[in-house]
Design a protein around this motif. Structure first.
Motif, short mmCIF file in Angstrom:
data_model
loop_
_atom_site.label_atom_id
_atom_site.label_comp_id
_atom_site.label_asym_id
_atom_site.label_seq_id
_atom_site.Cartn_x
_atom_site.Cartn_y
_atom_site.Cartn_z
N GLY A 1 -25.31 -13.24 -18.62
CA GLY A 1 -24.25 -14.05 -19.21
C GLY A 1 -23.09 -14.33 -18.28
O GLY A 1 -22.28 -15.22 -18.56
N VAL A 2 -22.99 -13.59 -17.18
CA VAL A 2 -21.91 -13.84 -16.22
C VAL A 2 -22.46 -14.33 -14.89
O VAL A 2 -21.78 -14.28 -13.86
CB VAL A 2 -21.03 -12.57 -16.02
N GLY A 3 -23.71 -14.80 -14.90
CA GLY A 3 -24.23 -15.51 -13.74
C GLY A 3 -25.11 -14.74 -12.79
O GLY A 3 -25.49 -15.28 -11.74
N TYR A 4 -25.47 -13.49 -13.11
CA TYR A 4 -26.32 -12.71 -12.21
C TYR A 4 -27.69 -12.52 -12.85
O TYR A 4 -27.79 -11.99 -13.96
CB TYR A 4 -25.69 -11.35 -11.92
N LEU A 5 -28.74 -12.91 -12.13
CA LEU A 5 -30.09 -12.84 -12.66
C LEU A 5 -30.91 -11.79 -11.94
O LEU A 5 -30.59 -11.37 -10.82
CB LEU A 5 -30.78 -14.20 -12.51
N SER A 6 -31.98 -11.36 -12.58
CA SER A 6 -32.91 -10.45 -11.95
C SER A 6 -33.47 -11.11 -10.69
O SER A 6 -33.92 -12.25 -10.72
CB SER A 6 -34.05 -10.11 -12.91
N GLY A 7 -33.42 -10.39 -9.57
CA GLY A 7 -33.85 -10.94 -8.28
C GLY A 7 -32.70 -11.33 -7.38
O GLY A 7 -32.88 -11.47 -6.17
N ASP A 8 -31.51 -11.50 -7.95
CA ASP A 8 -30.33 -11.82 -7.14
C ASP A 8 -29.97 -10.63 -6.24
O ASP A 8 -30.16 -9.47 -6.61
CB ASP A 8 -29.13 -12.13 -8.03
N ILE A 9 -29.42 -10.94 -5.09
CA ILE A 9 -28.86 -9.92 -4.21
C ILE A 9 -27.36 -9.86 -4.50
O ILE A 9 -26.66 -10.87 -4.34
CB ILE A 9 -29.09 -10.23 -2.72
N VAL A 10 -26.88 -8.71 -4.95
CA VAL A 10 -25.46 -8.57 -5.25
C VAL A 10 -24.82 -7.65 -4.21
O VAL A 10 -25.44 -6.70 -3.73
CB VAL A 10 -25.22 -8.02 -6.67
N PHE A 11 -23.58 -7.95 -3.88
CA PHE A 11 -22.84 -7.20 -2.86
C PHE A 11 -21.72 -6.44 -3.56
O PHE A 11 -20.83 -7.03 -4.16
CB PHE A 11 -22.31 -8.15 -1.80
N VAL A 12 -21.81 -5.11 -3.47
CA VAL A 12 -20.95 -4.23 -4.25
C VAL A 12 -19.94 -3.53 -3.35
O VAL A 12 -20.31 -2.90 -2.36
CB VAL A 12 -21.79 -3.18 -5.00
#
Length: 245
Positions: A156-167
């Motif tokens: 719902g906030v734009g992040y999908l399974s498979g995305d690379i997220v930077f934490v």
């Protein structure tokens, strides 16, 4: 907005998120005998790693990019009531190529640590252009780590399974802002297990932002059983995933 392609500047930077607060208030788990058992296994594991590497706790911590007190207070202070976070364990495992406490204990119980919602992205093992892109984004950010999502909890906030997220990992005393998308550690003292989850911080709760009902239930951030480890700063969607959506 996401941009398809493989250019270095194909990065999504969230401007803010929104979530609805629930009236459900989970009760705080008190310290239990099971928590002591988790601590005992983790201490034994640390001693085993120190013996194998022939390092001192401060040296081990430096090599894993964690603070030395994270290890010394557990090893030297019998009254210390905390446990190692999944992120700390993962850093030690990755830095020294050792199995984690779950393999060390061989108890046949539920795994001590779980990463079912995401996996750490290793730029040294990832071959090809994607690995180079992620490495370039991480360059110059010592306290930022890349993960590949395996959950739709932040859909719902734009992040999908498979995305690379930077934490960006939070330092001691730092807190996320309301509506930040975060990764958090949840420890199940009753079963001696822990899990890293990805949610929206809607103070004082973590909530899912998806149609997945398993991620919808709010979780109270109490600083003991539930701790926020880091905040998603940006993300990259691989081209193959973008063309499938």
């Amino acid at each position: 907005m996401f941009f398809e392609g493989t250019a270095i500047d194909s990065v999504h930077i969230p401007a803010g998120t929104y979530a609805v607060r629930s009236r459900t208030l989970p009760t705080k788990n008190s310290r239990s005998e099971t928590k002591k058992a988790v601590q005992t296994r983790q201490r034994a594991w640390l001693v085993e790693v120190l013996e194998k590497t022939q390092l001192k706790p401060t040296q081990l911590a430096a090599g894993a990019n964690i603070t030395s007190t994270t290890l010394t207070r557990m090893l030297n202070n019998e009254d210390y009531s905390g446990t190692l976070s999944p992120e700390t364990i993962e850093r030690i495992k990755g830095a020294y190529k050792v199995p984690g406490p779950e393999e060390f204990s061989r108890s046949g119980r539920s795994p001590l640590i779980g990463f079912t919602e995401a996996a750490r992205f290793d730029v040294h093992r990832e071959k090809g252009e994607l690995g180079r892109i992620v490495a370039a984004i991480l360059h110059g950010h010592a306290n930022m780590y890349a993960w590949r999502l395996k959950t739709m909890a932040l859909e719902g906030v734009g992040y999908l399974s498979g995305d690379i997220v930077f934490v960006r990992m939070l330092e001691e005393g730092q807190s996320p802002r309301p509506q930040d998308a975060v990764c958090a550690h949840i420890t199940d003292y009753q079963h001696g297990a822990a899990e890293t989850v990805w949610r929206v911080f809607d103070p004082p709760f973590l909530v899912g932002a998806a149609n997945d009902r398993t991620a919808y239930k709010p979780v109270l951030v109490d600083g003991d059983r539930v701790k926020i480890a880091g905040v998603i700063e940006q993300s990259y969607r691989p081209h193959a995933l973008s063309t499938m959506r």
